[in-house]
Scaffold this active site. Structure first.
Site, PDB file in Angstrom:
ATOM      1  N   GLY A   1     -55.697  82.328  50.792  1.00 49.23           N
ATOM      2  CA  GLY A   1     -55.679  81.855  49.412  1.00 49.23           C
ATOM      3  C   GLY A   1     -56.851  80.943  49.119  1.00 49.23           C
ATOM      4  O   GLY A   1     -57.060  80.538  47.974  1.00 49.23           O
ATOM      5  N   THR A   2     -57.622  80.583  50.136  1.00 50.30           N
ATOM      6  CA  THR A   2     -58.705  79.613  49.906  1.00 50.30           C
ATOM      7  C   THR A   2     -60.084  80.159  50.262  1.00 50.30           C
ATOM      8  O   THR A   2     -61.086  79.557  49.947  1.00 50.30           O
ATOM      9  CB  THR A   2     -58.486  78.335  50.740  1.00 50.30           C
ATOM     10  OG1 THR A   2     -58.482  78.698  52.122  1.00 50.30           O
ATOM     11  CG2 THR A   2     -57.187  77.651  50.388  1.00 50.30           C
TER      12      THR A   2
ATOM     13  N   ASN B   1     -51.219  73.435  60.900  1.00 49.55           N
ATOM     14  CA  ASN B   1     -52.517  72.759  60.819  1.00 49.55           C
ATOM     15  C   ASN B   1     -52.403  71.254  60.568  1.00 49.55           C
ATOM     16  O   ASN B   1     -53.414  70.581  60.400  1.00 49.55           O
ATOM     17  CB  ASN B   1     -53.383  73.414  59.736  1.00 49.55           C
ATOM     18  CG  ASN B   1     -52.747  73.321  58.357  1.00 49.55           C
ATOM     19  OD1 ASN B   1     -52.044  72.371  58.039  1.00 49.55           O
ATOM     20  ND2 ASN B   1     -52.990  74.323  57.521  1.00 49.55           N
TER      21      ASN B   1
ATOM     22  N   ARG C   1     -52.497  88.331  56.599  1.00 46.18           N
ATOM     23  CA  ARG C   1     -52.336  87.973  55.177  1.00 46.18           C
ATOM     24  C   ARG C   1     -53.695  87.612  54.579  1.00 46.18           C
ATOM     25  O   ARG C   1     -54.598  87.171  55.298  1.00 46.18           O
ATOM     26  CB  ARG C   1     -51.359  86.800  55.013  1.00 46.18           C
ATOM     27  CG  ARG C   1     -51.757  85.560  55.759  1.00 46.18           C
ATOM     28  CD  ARG C   1     -50.853  84.393  55.445  1.00 46.18           C
ATOM     29  NE  ARG C   1     -51.238  83.736  54.209  1.00 46.18           N
ATOM     30  CZ  ARG C   1     -52.227  82.853  54.115  1.00 46.18           C
ATOM     31  NH1 ARG C   1     -52.974  82.538  55.152  1.00 46.18           N
ATOM     32  NH2 ARG C   1     -52.502  82.298  52.964  1.00 46.18           N
ATOM     33  N   PRO C   2     -53.813  87.815  53.251  1.00 44.88           N
ATOM     34  CA  PRO C   2     -55.067  87.408  52.617  1.00 44.88           C
ATOM     35  C   PRO C   2     -55.084  85.891  52.479  1.00 44.88           C
ATOM     36  O   PRO C   2     -54.060  85.291  52.151  1.00 44.88           O
ATOM     37  CB  PRO C   2     -54.988  88.073  51.233  1.00 44.88           C
ATOM     38  CG  PRO C   2     -53.535  88.246  50.962  1.00 44.88           C
ATOM     39  CD  PRO C   2     -52.842  88.388  52.292  1.00 44.88           C
TER      40      PRO C   2
ATOM     41  N   SER D   1     -61.262  68.938  50.837  1.00 43.51           N
ATOM     42  CA  SER D   1     -60.490  68.787  52.061  1.00 43.51           C
ATOM     43  C   SER D   1     -61.316  68.999  53.335  1.00 43.51           C
ATOM     44  O   SER D   1     -62.284  68.288  53.566  1.00 43.51           O
ATOM     45  CB  SER D   1     -59.310  69.758  51.965  1.00 43.51           C
ATOM     46  OG  SER D   1     -58.438  69.608  53.032  1.00 43.51           O
TER      47      SER D   1
HETATM   48  P1  NG1 Z   1     -55.309  79.991  53.495  1.00 43.97           P
HETATM   49  O1  NG1 Z   1     -56.796  80.012  53.316  1.00 43.97           O
HETATM   50  O2  NG1 Z   1     -54.515  80.594  52.367  1.00 43.97           O
HETATM   51  O3  NG1 Z   1     -54.923  80.522  54.836  1.00 43.97           O
HETATM   52  C1  NG1 Z   1     -55.351  77.417  54.250  1.00 43.97           C
HETATM   53  C2  NG1 Z   1     -54.359  77.092  55.338  1.00 43.97           C
HETATM   54  C3  NG1 Z   1     -53.040  76.750  54.684  1.00 43.97           C
HETATM   55  C4  NG1 Z   1     -53.181  75.627  53.658  1.00 43.97           C
HETATM   56  C5  NG1 Z   1     -54.316  75.954  52.684  1.00 43.97           C
HETATM   57  C6  NG1 Z   1     -54.620  74.840  51.727  1.00 43.97           C
HETATM   58  C7  NG1 Z   1     -54.116  78.084  57.560  1.00 43.97           C
HETATM   59  C8  NG1 Z   1     -53.997  79.325  58.368  1.00 43.97           C
HETATM   60  N1  NG1 Z   1     -54.172  78.235  56.232  1.00 43.97           N
HETATM   61  O4  NG1 Z   1     -54.829  78.474  53.490  1.00 43.97           O
HETATM   62  O5  NG1 Z   1     -52.116  76.419  55.674  1.00 43.97           O
HETATM   63  O6  NG1 Z   1     -53.365  74.385  54.285  1.00 43.97           O
HETATM   64  O7  NG1 Z   1     -55.511  76.303  53.397  1.00 43.97           O
HETATM   65  O8  NG1 Z   1     -55.518  73.918  52.197  1.00 43.97           O
HETATM   66  O9  NG1 Z   1     -54.170  76.984  58.126  1.00 43.97           O
HETATM   67 ZN    ZN Z   2     -56.936  68.156  53.312  1.00 42.35          ZN
END
Ligand code: NG1
Ligand code: ZN
Length: 550
Positions: A506-507, A380, A503-504, A68
């Site tokens: 996820g990526t 986003n 928040r933690p 992505s």
């Molecule tokens: P994380 O890293 O969990 O914040 C980010 C985006 C999510 C979502 C995911 C998947 C922000 C703050 N967070 O997640 O909205 O798009 O990546 O790609 O934009």
């Molecule tokens: Zn994407």
């Protein structure tokens, strides 16, 4: 029930040994990390996709190889379920377990247990379709994936280099072919025809839009946008930029939707190109996110993000439903996350039901399914509109009693075709935005003035263990570390219009801090103060404390 082909799996698995020290996790965006470390993961994902297909009676499963908006050395992989939606969450843990089996022997044991536990009938067929974005590490990873598919004897189709939303479309189109829910021809041509035909019908009779500039993030959106332009013909003048998919290091580099959203400014490459008043938008590296923007007549930058897209699109659909005479039968609702700008939530809540869910597209998608028509976007720029079967049936069977009702019904039918209902789709969303702007005779200025964004700031904090952070209330409050939420509340109270949450991610291996306030400098200050609290609490090395954390 037959048994897993151990010999076959073994002979291929030894070509894709797991790097000993690495731990992989199937997170909100699938597996995502440095591309060069993902060989064993792709092989195992191939096996998993084949098993998922067997579990679902031979339905076609999708596999997308992409990272992505991440930088070019990263890559990733995610699975797509039969209706084009994200992989069912209970399988995310299985994916993580299989990816972390240390040796081929351990993998075979894990697979046997998994097949037993999930009661997979191995005699069923398995079918998989896969695609990749333009990353240099893609071709090699696809070879590893194919080895995994062959290890299980799956039938597979290579959809080549295409966007994430096209792959989702293909999965749904393949699985619904010949049924009454047929989604379209199962080719990229089918996708482009469906979108462009619907767009031309919706835009017909409206004044020709002014030229739109699209920043393709030097990613896979570029070649697909080139093709889309051919299908669109002269229905809309489009100029593509950042299309350098063969230039090393260019992907998502100072361009693309994530760059614009995060830095809240124009990609430098557009500075001398974008004219005041002209609309522009940025896609991300796999073309599932979209951010619009324009420069006003003083050359000030204005961003129109996922929240602004929601406001524009939701009110358009509400008006159409009303004009069609269906406002009693079809209720439109919105889904957001805590990252939605407070002003957007206020604006939308005054008009529609709004639900807040945790970050991650699957949460938004599932919540949107509970409305007759569910509009969801992450701030986003990732999002779409879901028309439930009930809403679609109402729209097709409703007998219009006036010409105006008939027109509105036609528009709704065309919108259903224009919008990619499997997943957020930057190109489809862009056409949707263009339709609404044309119907309302809006420029970026009128669109932007629906409400004024509260100034905000997003900060990353590197901590010892991000899993020490757990949240509740759709991630708006911290449960642990204990006591930290109280300190955040205490700080927030001191800022006019203040809001902040932690928040933690996820990526990424970080904790995210979001803050907003009435004045930009205050939003920044609040974000950095909360970041400081987080850093101190989470046991980072005090000598490494970033200076800006006040
Ligand atoms: P994380 O890293 O969990 O914040 C980010 C985006 C999510 C979502 C995911 C998947 C922000 C703050 N967070 O997640 O909205 O798009 O990546 O790609 O934009
Ligand atoms: Zn994407």
């Amino acid at each position: 029930m037959s048994a897993l082909p151990h010999d076959n799996i073994r002979s291929l698995s030894v070509k894709h040994e797991k790097p000993s020290k690495l731990k992989f996790q199937y997170g909100t965006a699938g597996f995502r990390t440095l591309g060069e470390t993902l060989d064993s993961v792709l092989f195992r994902v191939g096996i998993l996709a084949a098993l998922r297909s067997k579990k679902l009676d031979g339905k076609t499963i999708g596999v997308m190889v992409t990272a992505s908006h991440n930088p070019e050395p990263d890559n990733g992989v995610k699975l797509v379920d039969p209706r084009g939606e994200m992989l069912e969450s209970s399988w995310e843990g299985h994916a993580t377990l299989l990816a972390n089996a240390q040796t081929t022997d351990a993998l075979l044991v894990a697979l046997d247990e998994f097949v037993k536990l999930t009661k997979i009938d191995l005699s069923k067929p398995s079918r998989v379709v896969f695609a990749r974005d333009t990353r240099p590490s893609g071709p090699k990873l696809v070879e590893s994936l194919v080895d995994g598919l062959e290890a299980l004897g799956a039938e597979y189709r290579d959809a080549g280099v295409t966007t994430t939303p096209v792959l989702h479309y293909l999965v749904r189109a393949i699985n619904t072919k010949g049924t009454k829910e047929a989604y379209g021809e199962d080719t990229e041509h089918g996708y482009l025809t469906k979108l462009s035909d619907a767009f031309k019908k919706l835009i017909g009779g409206k004044a020709a839009p002014s030229p739109l500039l699209i920043d393709c993030a030097n990613g896979v959106g570029a070649p697909i946008a080139v093709k889309l332009c051919e299908y669109l013909g002269d229905s809309i003048p489009i100029k593509l930029t950042n299309t350098a998919i063969d230039t090393k290091g260019a992907l998502n580099n100072s361009c693309g939707a994530d760059f614009v959203k995060t830095s809240q400014k124009l990609p430098p490459s557009l500075v001398s190109v974008l004219q005041p008043g002209q609309r522009a938008c940025s896609l991300d590296g796999d073309a599932d996110r979209l951010i619009y923007y324009y420069l006003d007549d003083r050359s000030q930058f204005h961003m129109l993000d996922g929240d602004k897209i929601t406001a524009l699109v939701a009110s358009f659909i509400v008006d159409l439903v009303k004009a069609a005479g269906l406002d009693e039968q079809i209720k439109v609702g919105v889904v957001q996350t805590a990252y939605a700008n407070g002003s957007s939530t206020k604006y939308l809540s005054e008009r529609l039901p709004v639900k807040c869910v945790p970050t991650g597209v699957k949460h938004l998608h599932h919540a949107a399914e509970h409305y007759h028509v569910g509009v969801y976007f992450e701030a986003n720029g990732h999002g779409t509109v879901l028309f439930s079967q009930t809403a679609q049936d109402q729209i097709t069977t409703h007998k219009p009693s006036t010409p105006a009702q008939s027109t509105a019904l036609n528009h709704l039918t065309n919108l259903i075709n224009l919008i990619n209902q499997t997943v957020g789709d930057a190109l489809s969303d862009m056409l949707l935005v263009e339709v609404v702007l044309a119907h309302k005779s809006y420029s970026g200025v009128e669109w932007d003035s629906l409400y004024s964004d509260l100034p905000n700031r997003l900060v990353k904090v590197v901590v010892g263990d991000r899993n020490a952070f757990t949240t509740a209330d759709a991630e708006r409050r911290l449960v642990s570390p204990p006591g930290l939420q109280g300190k955040i509340d205490e700080l927030v109270r001191r800022y006019d219009g203040g809001r902040s949450f932690v928040r933690p991610s996820g990526t990424e291996d970080v904790v995210r801090v979001y803050a907003e306030a009435v004045i930009k400098s205050q939003a920044d200050e609040l974000a950095f103060r909360v970041a400081g609290l987080v850093f101190d609490e989470a046991g980072g090395d005090p000598t490494q404390r970033p200076k800006e954390f006040l």
